[in-house]
Design a protein around this motif. Structure first.
Motif, PDB file in Angstrom:
ATOM      1  N   ARG A 136      -3.225  11.290   9.382  1.00  0.00           N
ATOM      2  CA  ARG A 136      -2.882  10.287   8.387  1.00  0.00           C
ATOM      3  C   ARG A 136      -2.842   8.928   9.084  1.00  0.00           C
ATOM      4  O   ARG A 136      -2.599   8.836  10.289  1.00  0.00           O
ATOM      5  N   VAL A 137      -3.047   7.877   8.314  1.00  0.00           N
ATOM      6  CA  VAL A 137      -3.007   6.532   8.874  1.00  0.00           C
ATOM      7  C   VAL A 137      -1.565   6.085   9.110  1.00  0.00           C
ATOM      8  O   VAL A 137      -1.252   5.467  10.123  1.00  0.00           O
ATOM      9  N   CYS A 138      -0.667   6.432   8.183  1.00  0.00           N
ATOM     10  CA  CYS A 138       0.717   6.003   8.291  1.00  0.00           C
ATOM     11  C   CYS A 138       1.631   7.009   7.610  1.00  0.00           C
ATOM     12  O   CYS A 138       1.183   7.835   6.798  1.00  0.00           O
ATOM     13  N   TYR A 139       2.900   6.916   7.951  1.00  0.00           N
ATOM     14  CA  TYR A 139       3.919   7.808   7.416  1.00  0.00           C
ATOM     15  C   TYR A 139       5.160   6.980   7.066  1.00  0.00           C
ATOM     16  O   TYR A 139       5.332   5.854   7.543  1.00  0.00           O
ATOM     17  N   THR A 140       6.049   7.570   6.267  1.00  0.00           N
ATOM     18  CA  THR A 140       7.339   6.929   6.057  1.00  0.00           C
ATOM     19  C   THR A 140       8.150   7.056   7.342  1.00  0.00           C
ATOM     20  O   THR A 140       7.822   7.851   8.227  1.00  0.00           O
ATOM     21  N   LEU A 141       9.225   6.295   7.437  1.00  0.00           N
ATOM     22  CA  LEU A 141      10.053   6.359   8.632  1.00  0.00           C
ATOM     23  C   LEU A 141      10.737   7.713   8.772  1.00  0.00           C
ATOM     24  O   LEU A 141      11.120   8.116   9.868  1.00  0.00           O
ATOM     25  N   GLY A 142      10.857   8.431   7.665  1.00  0.00           N
ATOM     26  CA  GLY A 142      11.393   9.777   7.703  1.00  0.00           C
ATOM     27  C   GLY A 142      10.355  10.836   7.974  1.00  0.00           C
ATOM     28  O   GLY A 142      10.680  12.024   8.041  1.00  0.00           O
ATOM     29  N   GLY A 143       9.074  10.418   8.129  1.00  0.00           N
ATOM     30  CA  GLY A 143       8.017  11.358   8.485  1.00  0.00           C
ATOM     31  C   GLY A 143       7.248  11.942   7.324  1.00  0.00           C
ATOM     32  O   GLY A 143       6.444  12.861   7.513  1.00  0.00           O
ATOM     33  N   GLU A 144       7.434  11.404   6.128  1.00  0.00           N
ATOM     34  CA  GLU A 144       6.720  11.924   4.966  1.00  0.00           C
ATOM     35  C   GLU A 144       5.494  11.065   4.644  1.00  0.00           C
ATOM     36  O   GLU A 144       5.239  10.050   5.304  1.00  0.00           O
ATOM     37  N   ILE A 145       4.731  11.491   3.639  1.00  0.00           N
ATOM     38  CA  ILE A 145       3.538  10.747   3.224  1.00  0.00           C
ATOM     39  C   ILE A 145       3.969   9.465   2.503  1.00  0.00           C
ATOM     40  O   ILE A 145       4.876   9.476   1.674  1.00  0.00           O
ATOM     41  N   VAL A 146       3.340   8.355   2.839  1.00  0.00           N
ATOM     42  CA  VAL A 146       3.663   7.063   2.221  1.00  0.00           C
ATOM     43  C   VAL A 146       3.287   7.101   0.736  1.00  0.00           C
ATOM     44  O   VAL A 146       2.199   7.560   0.371  1.00  0.00           O
ATOM     45  N   PRO A 147       4.171   6.651  -0.148  1.00  0.00           N
ATOM     46  CA  PRO A 147       3.875   6.691  -1.583  1.00  0.00           C
ATOM     47  C   PRO A 147       2.790   5.695  -1.976  1.00  0.00           C
ATOM     48  O   PRO A 147       2.499   4.739  -1.260  1.00  0.00           O
ATOM     49  N   GLN A 148       2.216   5.955  -3.135  1.00  0.00           N
ATOM     50  CA  GLN A 148       1.245   5.026  -3.689  1.00  0.00           C
ATOM     51  C   GLN A 148       1.936   3.700  -4.047  1.00  0.00           C
ATOM     52  O   GLN A 148       3.152   3.641  -4.253  1.00  0.00           O
ATOM     53  N   VAL A 149       1.147   2.654  -4.114  1.00  0.00           N
ATOM     54  CA  VAL A 149       1.685   1.312  -4.351  1.00  0.00           C
ATOM     55  C   VAL A 149       2.208   1.172  -5.778  1.00  0.00           C
ATOM     56  O   VAL A 149       1.588   1.624  -6.743  1.00  0.00           O
TER      57      VAL A 149
END
Length: 605
Positions: free
Chosen positions: A325-338
């Motif tokens: 993945r390109v990026c993750y949340t700080l908690g390690g999950e998938i970044v949500p859609q905008v």
């Protein structure tokens, strides 16, 4: 509305204006505790603070909504001048206000304790009278989270508690501060004379019992926090001529290390525009693999092994959990859609976003970033465990299979192309994978295959991405556009000095604007100059043996950097030196660190 603020980061005399309620970004200092970051303006107003975490909705958001946004302001009641600085080797901020009637000092900290980060958020502000007398106005108004919450206050026991969604908090103060409370704010005032001290603090948490510490302990923890920062900074392994600037950037990076997980946030804010009136407003409160990799390398260069190890472990576990993945949340999950938030935005830019479009992009640069990080980690005498080695081996196989695909490139562009930098990153990844296998850090099963694909990529780049017309490597084959990120090819060891010297000269010539550089050809139409690019070019000059040229470039940057407190944004307007984009920007600071480290030639593990 114009609110005059006479302020300068070092020394008095430069007039700044809060235009339409907004401060210039360079007028903010950053406070943090390893979990969240607050931005404190030169006029005594905290205009951004997310609680409890760096990526939580903001409790104070005047930065994006000057009229109705939350704020925590302690401001002299009469016209004033300010002198601001960070305490030496610390993220504790000091502001000295001077008025016709006196002088007073504001010292600010998001407090920690002797055992590290506190289990609650404690934003502490100390005001000391120095000369004469001074009256201050106080306002603490929680934000509305983009109209998703309506703040209110309730009486719980002896305390007036404010509520914003699941966040609850207290405004605590010493005896000399008089306040009046309404349902959505606290308004107050106080006077200080020479030798007098007052303390005002916000204590907050989310969905948990709230500690009510004594004011004396809050005051003491300001000094404890300062001492802890200094102890940490003094361990940084850098003794070059630019050590103060080096330490300041390392301290800024430390603010972006999210201690609950080890993730490294790209920046502490969202939706600060990259160009005046433009639409490039993004949420950077996530952890990019690219930024994490570069930041880990910067930590290793600074000798900050615990931070580097924590961030590297976080990165490897995310790869194992979610894959590429390109990026993750700080908690390690998938970044949500905008999704867009209905607030005015910084300087009425209107587009305020949560989430990031990069979450679903293909970026081959991730391969190079991860393997460069792993190689640097091992070069510092460290060891990969079998699970991490297996994860990296699978990633190398994936890189060998997919490098011929188009991607969005390092700049996350919508136009899918065979970007030169992406191919270089794939070459870099497989070159490092081969070296790691030869060193016994990775299994050797696919070592020869990685070696063959590495050589194929190098041949493809030299055969397709070089422009004889421009005398430079270009953004992608068939293009006559340049890409400043190609300066990193020198660090990565790709190709010989001759072609790289020509490429750096072309980038400097075509993308340079004053002391700074744009990311790629055409970027000047919609954004400012990208700070990291200039630092990369300085580093490239140094690695190519052009020390005099690099030092001259670095000296030209000083007037812009000195406009602030050493807290760098993503971009800068080359004509006005005004900061643009989110801040503190991790990529800007880590590129600064690597340039200074190369200049001093003191990279140590």
């Amino acid at each position: 509305m114009l609110e005059k603020v006479r302020a300068a980061a070092r020394g008095r005399g430069q007039v700044e204006l809060r235009q339409d309620g907004y401060l210039a970004l360079e007028q903010y200092g950053a406070l943090g505790d390893g979990r969240t970051v607050a931005l404190s303006g030169s006029d005594g107003s905290i205009d951004w603070w997310c609680v409890p975490n760096l990526d939580s909705p903001p409790l104070f958001d005047r930065l994006l909504d000057p009229e109705e946004g939350g704020r925590f302001s302690i401001t002299p009641a009469e016209p004033f001048e300010t002198e601001r600085r960070y305490l030496p080797d610390s993220n504790v901020l000091e502001t000295v206000f001077t008025t016709m009637s006196g002088r007073a000092k504001l010292t600010e900290s998001i407090n920690s304790g002797t055992a590290g980060r506190l289990p609650w958020a404690e934003l502490a502000r100390r005001i000391d009278g120095i000369e004469g007398s001074m009256r201050f106005d106080v306002e603490m108004r929680p934000g509305r989270r983009g109209h998703a919450a309506s703040p209110y206050q309730s009486q719980i026991g002896r305390h007036a508690v404010f509520h914003v969604g699941d966040v609850l908090g207290l405004l605590l103060h010493s005896g000399g501060v008089d306040v009046s409370r309404s349902d959505d704010s606290v308004i107050g005032a106080f006077d200080v004379v020479a030798g007098q001290r007052e303390i005002i603090a916000v204590i907050a948490g989310e969905g948990e019992p709230l500690v009510v510490p004594p004011i004396a302990e809050i005051d003491e923890r300001i000094d404890i926090s300062d001492a802890e920062w200094r102890v940490w900074a003094q361990r940084i392994d850098h003794n070059g001529p630019h050590r103060p600037a080096f330490i300041r950037s390392v301290l800024a990076l430390k603010l972006l290390l999210f201690s609950p997980s080890g993730a490294i946030a790209a920046a502490a804010t969202t939706s600060l525009p990259e160009g005046p009136g433009g639409g490039k407003n993004y949420d950077y409160r996530y952890a990019w693999i690219r930024d994490a990799g570069y930041t880990i390398k910067a930590y290793l260069a600074a000798g900050a092994q615990p931070e580097a190890k924590a961030a590297f472990t976080w990165l490897l576990k995310r790869l194992d959990q979610h894959g590429y993945r390109v990026c993750y949340t700080l908690g390690g999950e998938i970044v949500p859609q905008v999704r867009e938030i209905d607030v005015p935005g910084y300087r009425r830019s209107e587009l305020v976003r949560v989430g990031n479009v990069a979450t679903d992009q293909i970026q081959h640069g991730v391969y190079g970033d991860i393997f460069e990080t792993a190689a640097r980690f091992v070069d510092c005498g460290n060891v990969l465990d079998p699970s991490s080695a297996e994860t990296l081996s699978h990633l190398a196989d994936q890189c060998a299979d997919s490098w011929r695909r188009k991607d969005s490139g390092i700049w996350e562009l919508e136009d899918l192309q065979h970007y030169t930098m992406s191919k270089v990153s794939c070459w870099q990844a497989l070159a490092r994978a081969v070296n790691l296998a030869d060193a016994g850090q990775l299994p050797t099963t696919c070592r020869d295959r990685w070696s063959r694909e590495r050589d194929r990529i190098a041949e493809w780049i030299t055969g397709n991405c070089w422009s004889e017309k421009l005398g430079a490597y270009v953004l992608h084959p068939g293009s006559d556009r340049l890409d400043a990120s190609l300066a990193l090819m020198v660090r990565f060891g790709f190709d010989g000095d001759s072609r790289m010297e020509q490429t750096i000269d072309a980038i400097d010539r075509e993308l340079g604007r004053g002391a700074w550089h744009y990311r790629y050809s055409g970027a000047e139409e919609e954004e400012g100059c990208f700070l990291a690019c200039t630092f990369w070019i300085i580093e490239a000059h140094l690695l190519l043996g052009r020390r005099e040229q690099a030092e001259a470039m670095l000296a030209r940057l000083d007037p812009t950097i000195q406009r602030g407190l050493g807290v760098l944004s993503e971009m800068v307007d080359p004509d006005t030196a005004t900061y643009l984009g989110n801040l503190p920007q991790g990529l800007s600071h880590l590129a600064h660190i690597m340039a200074l480290d190369t200049l001093s030639a003191q990279s140590k593990c």
